[in-house]
Design an enzyme around this catalytic site. Structure first.
Site, PDB file in Angstrom:
ATOM      1  CB  VAL A   1      -0.982   0.024   1.203  1.00 18.77           C
ATOM      2  CG1 VAL A   1      -1.946  -1.127   1.117  1.00 18.77           C
ATOM      3  CG2 VAL A   1      -0.226  -0.050   2.520  1.00 18.77           C
ATOM      4  CD  GLU A   2      -0.007   5.389   3.043  1.00 18.16           C
ATOM      5  OE1 GLU A   2       1.053   6.014   3.181  1.00 18.16           O
ATOM      6  OE2 GLU A   2      -0.930   5.397   3.857  1.00 18.16           O
TER       7      GLU A   2
END
Ligand code: FAD
Length: 820
Positions: free
Chosen positions: A500-501
Site C-alpha cells: 500500500v501507499e
C-alpha cells in the site's frame, strides 16, 4: 626537485577541493603553493615558471566572469538544453511537492551535522501522553485479536464505539473542529501501541488519520465543507475512506479511467450544476463501512459549462454513502487482516459541484493535492505500524527465546537463534529511529517527500524481515494460529504494508533516488530552473553560477571520496562522543561517495538513468541507509548517549554501512560505461571494500539485550502495550522474564540432582529434590511457578474441526458442494 611545484599545485588543489574552497581561493592557493614550494625545494626557475603558466592557463580564464560565461557556459547551456530529459507533468508535480530537510545535507556530500543534532528532541505533550496512558491503554485492554481476525472478521461494536467516542479517528483534526489535534509523533505513538496488540486495530485507526477526506479537507476544503464535515469526522459520525486505485490503475495511479462529466442534475430535489460519475474502484480501506467516500476521477466538461477546457484533469470529490447508484459494502479479505477493505462502484452517479473537495475552483488539481499530502501520511502510518510491530516482536521473541528450552538450554543461547535475535534487535532499533525521525520532520513543518518514501520502504521491508525472524525463532508456536499466537497475523499481513501507499519495488526503484536526486541535490533542480529562464542574459548568468558551483561540487566529492577512502574515514571534523565519532566520519565518506556516483550517473546517463531502475534503486539504498544511520545517531544523542544501547546502535550501524558499501559496489559493477565505472571505483574504494557485516560477538550482545530485562530493552519497548492483562500474552510473558532468569541456576541445581531421583513425575521430582536438600522450599516454589507459566506460554491452540470450517458453519461447505 623540479616536479615539486607541480606536486604542490596538485596538493593545493586537492586540499581546496576537499574543503570546498571557491575558484578564487583555489587560484591563489595554487600559485602560492607553486612558488613557495618551488623556491623552498630549490626547483629550477624554468620548472616553477612552466608550472605556474600551465596552472594559470587553467585557472585564470575560469576567474574571468564574462569570458567564462561566453566561451564556456554558453555552449554548455546549449548542450544541456538538448540532453536534459523532459520532465512529465506528473513528475513535476511530485518534484515540486514537499520540502527538503536533513536528507539534503546527506546528498550534499559534506553533511552539516549541526543541522541534525540541533533539531529539538521529539517529545509528547502531557495531553498526548495522557491519551496514550488512558484511552489507548484501555482499547488495548479491550482488544482480542483472534476474535477480531477470526471470529468477527471485524472490530467488535464496543471497540468501534470506543474509538469514535474517544476521537481516535480525529487525531489530525484541529481542536476548533472537535478533533484531538495531535502531533505527528503522538499519532505515531498511538499507532505503535495499537499495532502491538492488533494490526487490524491500528490500520482501522491509521487510515482516517492518513491521506483521505480529513487531511484533504483540512488543506483544500471550502470553509463550508470544513465546518460541516470535520466535526463529524472527528467524532466518528462519518467514517471516511479514500478511493483512488482501480483494476487497471494501481501503481500508475494517474491512469485512472474513472470519469465525471460536468452537467446539470438533481440534488435533493433541486436542479444544480454538478458531475455525473462512473467509476470502478478496488482495495479501498474502510470502504465497506464508510459513510463518506473520497473519490479521485478524471473530470471532463464536453459542454464547456465551466469554461474552455474540455479535459479538466484529476479531481477529488466527497460522496455520501446514501448517494443513489453507489455500490458499496462488499469486502476483500487481505491476508486474514480484518480491517475493512473492499471495492466500490458507481455508474452515472450525480453529485453537485459543492461536493468537489475545494469546490469547482479545485477541479483538476486532484493529483497535486494528493501528492502534496501523501508525504505527510506516508511518513507516519506505515512506519509507525512497522515500528510497533517490530518492537512487540523483539520483546516477545527475546522473552520466548529465554523461556523456551531445547537440548537443556534456552533456545536463545544457540548461536543460530542468536543471529536471528540480533537481526530482530538491530532492525528494530533502526526502524524505530527512522519512524521517529520522519514523524519529527512532519512536526517541524516539513513535507518530507523523500524521507517518507525512505521510511515507507525500509520500515516495511525491515519489518517483514523481522516478522520472518520472529516466526523462525518461535518454530511451531508461531505457525499454529489461535488466540495464543501473537506472531502469525503480523507475519501473514506483512505484505500489505509492502503493497500500500506506493508498492515497495516501485518506491525503491523510482521514487527514493528519482525524487531524491533532483530534489535534494544542491544544484540539479536549480540548473533546470535556470535553463528555463526566458531572458537569455539572466538565464546564462544563473546557469553559469549553478554550473560552476556544480562542477566544484563534483570535484570536491571526488577529492573527499578519495581522501576519506584512503584514510578509512578516520579523519575530519565530526560530532559525537568517542564512541560515535567514527560513525559520523564513516557517514561523511559515504555521503561523498553518493554525491560523486549520483552526479556521475546523472551526467553520463542523463535521461536514461530514469529507465535504469536497478542503478537508481541502489543509489536510493545508499541515500536511505545514510538517512537511517543519521536517524539512529540522533536517537542515541536524544536519549543521552546511553552506554547500554551501544550494542544495538553498533549492530544497526554496521548493517547500514555494509548495505551502503554493497549498494555502491552494485552500482559500479553494473554501470554501463565501463571506463567511468573503473575510475569511480578507484575513487570510491581506493583500498577495496572494507565493510563487513555486524560480527557474531556484537550479535551475541544484542541477543542478550533482548533476552533479559534491562534499560536498553525498556527503551526499545517505548510505546509498546506490555501490561500483563489476560488478553496480552506477550505482556504476561514479559512480566515472567525475571522469574525465568532467577529459575535458571535452580534448574541447573535440580538437573545435577536428577540422577538421585526415583520419581518420573515432574512435580514429584521437585518434591524429592527438595527432600534431598538439592533445592530449597522457596526454590521449589519458584520452579513450580515458572514451569507452570512456561507451559502456558509454549502451548498452542487446537480446535474442534467444525470450528475451522466457516463454510460448513454457514451451510455451504465447498467439500459438500463438490461431492454433489
Ligand atoms: C490492503 C490494501 C489496502 C489498500 N487501501 C487503499 C485505499 O484505501 N485507497 C486506495 O486508493 N488504494 C488502496 N490500496 C491500493 C494500493 O495503493 C495499490 O495496491 C498499490 O498502489 C499497488 O497497485 P497494485 O496492487 O495494482 O499493483 P501493480 O501496480 O500491479 O504493481 C505490481 C508490482 O509492480 C511494481 N511496479 C509497478 N510499476 C513499476 C515501476 N514503474 N517500476 C518498478 N516496479 C513497478 C509494483 O511495485 C508492484 O510490486 C490498497 C491496497 C491493499 C492491498
Amino acid at each position: 626537485m623540479n616536479w615539486f611545484p607541480l606536486l604542490a599545485a596538485l596538493a593545493a588543489s586537492l586540499a581546496c577541493a576537499y574543503f570546498r574552497s571557491n575558484l578564487r581561493t583555489w587560484t591563489i592557493a595554487g600559485f602560492a603553493a607553486i612558488f613557495t614550494v618551488g623556491v623552498l625545494a630549490g626547483s629550477h626557475w624554468l620548472a616553477i615558471a612552466l608550472t605556474a603558466l600551465a596552472f594559470g592557463l587553467l585557472s585564470v580564464p575560469l576567474n574571468l566572469d564574462d569570458f567564462r560565461r561566453k566561451k564556456i557556459t554558453a555552449p554548455l547551456l546549449g548542450v544541456y538544453q538538448k540532453i536534459t530529459p523532459q520532465i512529465s507533468a506528473t513528475e513535476r508535480t511530485a518534484l515540486e511537492a514537499g520540502t527538503v530537510g536533513f536528507e539534503g545535507e546527506l546528498f550534499s556530500g559534506k553533511p552539516d551535522w549541526s543541522k541534525l543534532l540541533g533539531q529539538p528532541k521529539p517529545e509528547l505533550s502531557l495531553e498526548e501522553q495522557a491519551f496514550l496512558d488512558g484511552p489507548v491503554e484501555e482499547v488495548c485492554r479491550m482488544t482480542d485479536d483472534w476474535q477480531i481476525t477470526h471470529e468477527l472478521a471485524d472490530l467488535p461494536p464496543e471497540i468501534w464505539d470506543f474509538l469514535k467516542k474517544k476521537k481516535f479517528f480525529g487525531m489530525i483534526i484541529p481542536k476548533q473542529y472537535g478533533g484531538l489535534e495531535f502531533s505527528a509523533l503522538a499519532q505515531s505513538a498511538v499507532l505503535q501501541k495499537l499495532m502491538g496488540i492488533s494490526g487490524s486495530l491500528s490500520s482501522t485507526v491509521g487510515v482516517p488519520n492518513s491521506l483521505g477526506p480529513g487531511e484533504l479537507l483540512l488543506h483544500y476544503g471550502t470553509q463550508e465543507q470544513r465546518d460541516y464535515y470535520l466535526p463529524r469526522l472527528a467524532d466518528g459520525r462519518e467514517i471516511p475512506c479514500f478511493a483512488l486505485t482501480g483494476p487497471t490503475a494501481g501503481s500508475d495511479a494517474t491512469s485512472i479511467p474513472d470519469y465525471g462529466i460536468v452537467c446539470k442534475g438533481d440534488w435533493h430535489g433541486a436542479q444544480v450544476l454538478g458531475v455525473r460519475l462512473t467509476f470502478d474502484k478496488r482495495y479501498i480501506t474502510l470502504a465497506p463501512v464508510a459513510s463518506l467516500i473520497g473519490l479521485a476521477f478524471q473530470m471532463h466538461d464536453p459542454e464547456h459549462l465551466l469554461g474552455d477546457k474540455e479535459h479538466i484533469g484529476i479531481t477529488l470529490a466527497l460522496i455520501p454513502r446514501d448517494t443513489k447508484g453507489l455500490e458499496i459494502g462488499r469486502r476483500h479479505f487481505p491476508l486474514n487482516g480484518a480491517f475493512q477493505n473492499g471495492p466500490l462502484h458507481g455508474k452515472d452517479i450525480f453529485i453537485p459541484m459543492s461536493q468537489l473537495i475545494g469546490g469547482a475552483d479545485m477541479a483538476g488539481q486532484g493529483w497535486r493535492m494528493l501528492v502534496e499530502c501523501l508525504s505527510v501520511g506516508r511518513a507516519i502510518t506505515l512506519p509507525s505500524n512497522a515500528s510497533g510491530g517490530v518492537k512487540m516482536g523483539a520483546i516477545a521473541t527475546g522473552a520466548y527465546a529465554r523461556l523456551r528450552k531445547q537440548f537443556g538450554m534456552a533456545i536463545g543461547r544457540f548461536e543460530g537463534v542468536e543471529e536471528a535475535l540480533a537481526r530482530i534487535g538491530g532492525h528494530s532499533y533502526a526502524i524505530t529511529a527512522l519512524s521517529k525521525a520522519t514523524a519529527a520532520a512532519v512536526d517541524r513543518g516539513e513535507k518530507p517527500s523523500v524521507p517518507s518514501a525512505i521510511a515507507k520502504y525500509h520500515a516495511t521491508e525491515l519489518g517483514r524481515a523481522v516478522a520472518n525472524d520472529v516466526m523462525d525463532v518461535h518454530g511451531g508456536k508461531g505457525v499454529q494460529l489461535g488466540p495464543n499466537n501473537y506472531a502469525g497475523r503480523a507475519y501473514q499481513t506483512a505484505p500489505i504494508a509492502i503493497t500500500v501507499e506506493g508498492a515497495n519495488i516501485m518506491t525503491r526503484s523510482l521514487m527514493i533516488f528519482g525524487q531524491g536526486a533532483i530534489r535534494c541535490h544542491p544544484h540539479v533542480l536549480k540548473e533546470m530552473q535556470a535553463a528555463q529562464i526566458p531572458d537569455y542574459a539572466t538565464r546564462l548568468r544563473a546557469f553559469d553560477r549553478e554550473l560552476f558551483a556544480h562542477i566544484g561540487f563534483a570535484i570536491s566529492n571526488a577529492a573527499r571520496s578519495l581522501v576519506l577512502g584512503l584514510t578509512f574515514a578516520k579523519i575530519g571534523n565530526a560530532p559525537g562522543d568517542k564512541y560515535t565519532r567514527r560513525y559520523y566520519r564513516k557517514l561523511n565518506r559515504y555521503a561523498a561517495n553518493l554525491a560523486l556516483v549520483a552526479d556521475s550517473a546523472m551526467l553520463l546517463l542523463g535521461g536514461k538513468l530514469k529507465f535504469k531502475e536497478s542503478l537508481s534503486a541502489r543509489l536510493g539504498d545508499v541515500l536511505s541507509n545514510l538517512y537511517i544511520a543519521s536517524a539512529m545517531l540522533k536517537r542515541y544523542e536524544d536519549q543521552g548517549r546511553p552506554v547500554a544501547d551501544q550494542p544495538l546502535l553498533a549492530w544497526a550501524f554496521h548493517d547500514c554501512a555494509w548495505r551502503m558499501q554493497n549498494a555502491l559496489d552494485g552500482v559500479l559493477r553494473n554501470f554501463p560505461i565501463r571506463p567511468a565505472a573503473w575510475l569511480l571505483r578507484a575513487l570510491v574504494f581506493p583500498l577495496g571494500r572494507r565493510e563487513v557485516p555486524p560480527s557474531d560477538r556484537l550479535g551475541h550482545r544484542v541477543a542478550s539485550i533482548l533476552m533479559s530485562p534491562n534499560e536498553a530493552r525498556d527503551r526499545l519497548a517505548e510505546w509498546t502495550y506490555l501490561t500483563p492483562n489476560a488478553n496480552n500474552v506477550v505482556g504476561r510473558m514479559n512480566a515472567l522474564l525475571p522469574d525465568v532468569i532467577a529459575a535458571e541456576p535452580i534448574e541447573r541445581k535440580f538437573a545435577k540432582a536428577r540422577g538421585q531421583l526415583t520419581s518420573l513425575d515432574a512435580a514429584a521430582q521437585l518434591a524429592e529434590a527438595e527432600q534431598l536438600g538439592a533445592i530449597t522450599a522457596d526454590e521449589r516454589k519458584l520452579l513450580e511457578r515458572v514451569r507452570a507459566a512456561t507451559a502456558e506460554f509454549i502451548a498452542v491452540d487446537d480446535f474442534d474441526p467444525a470450528e475451522l470450517q466457516s463454510a460448513v458453519k454457514h451451510g455451504k461447505s465447498p467439500v459438500l458442494r463438490s461431492v454433489a
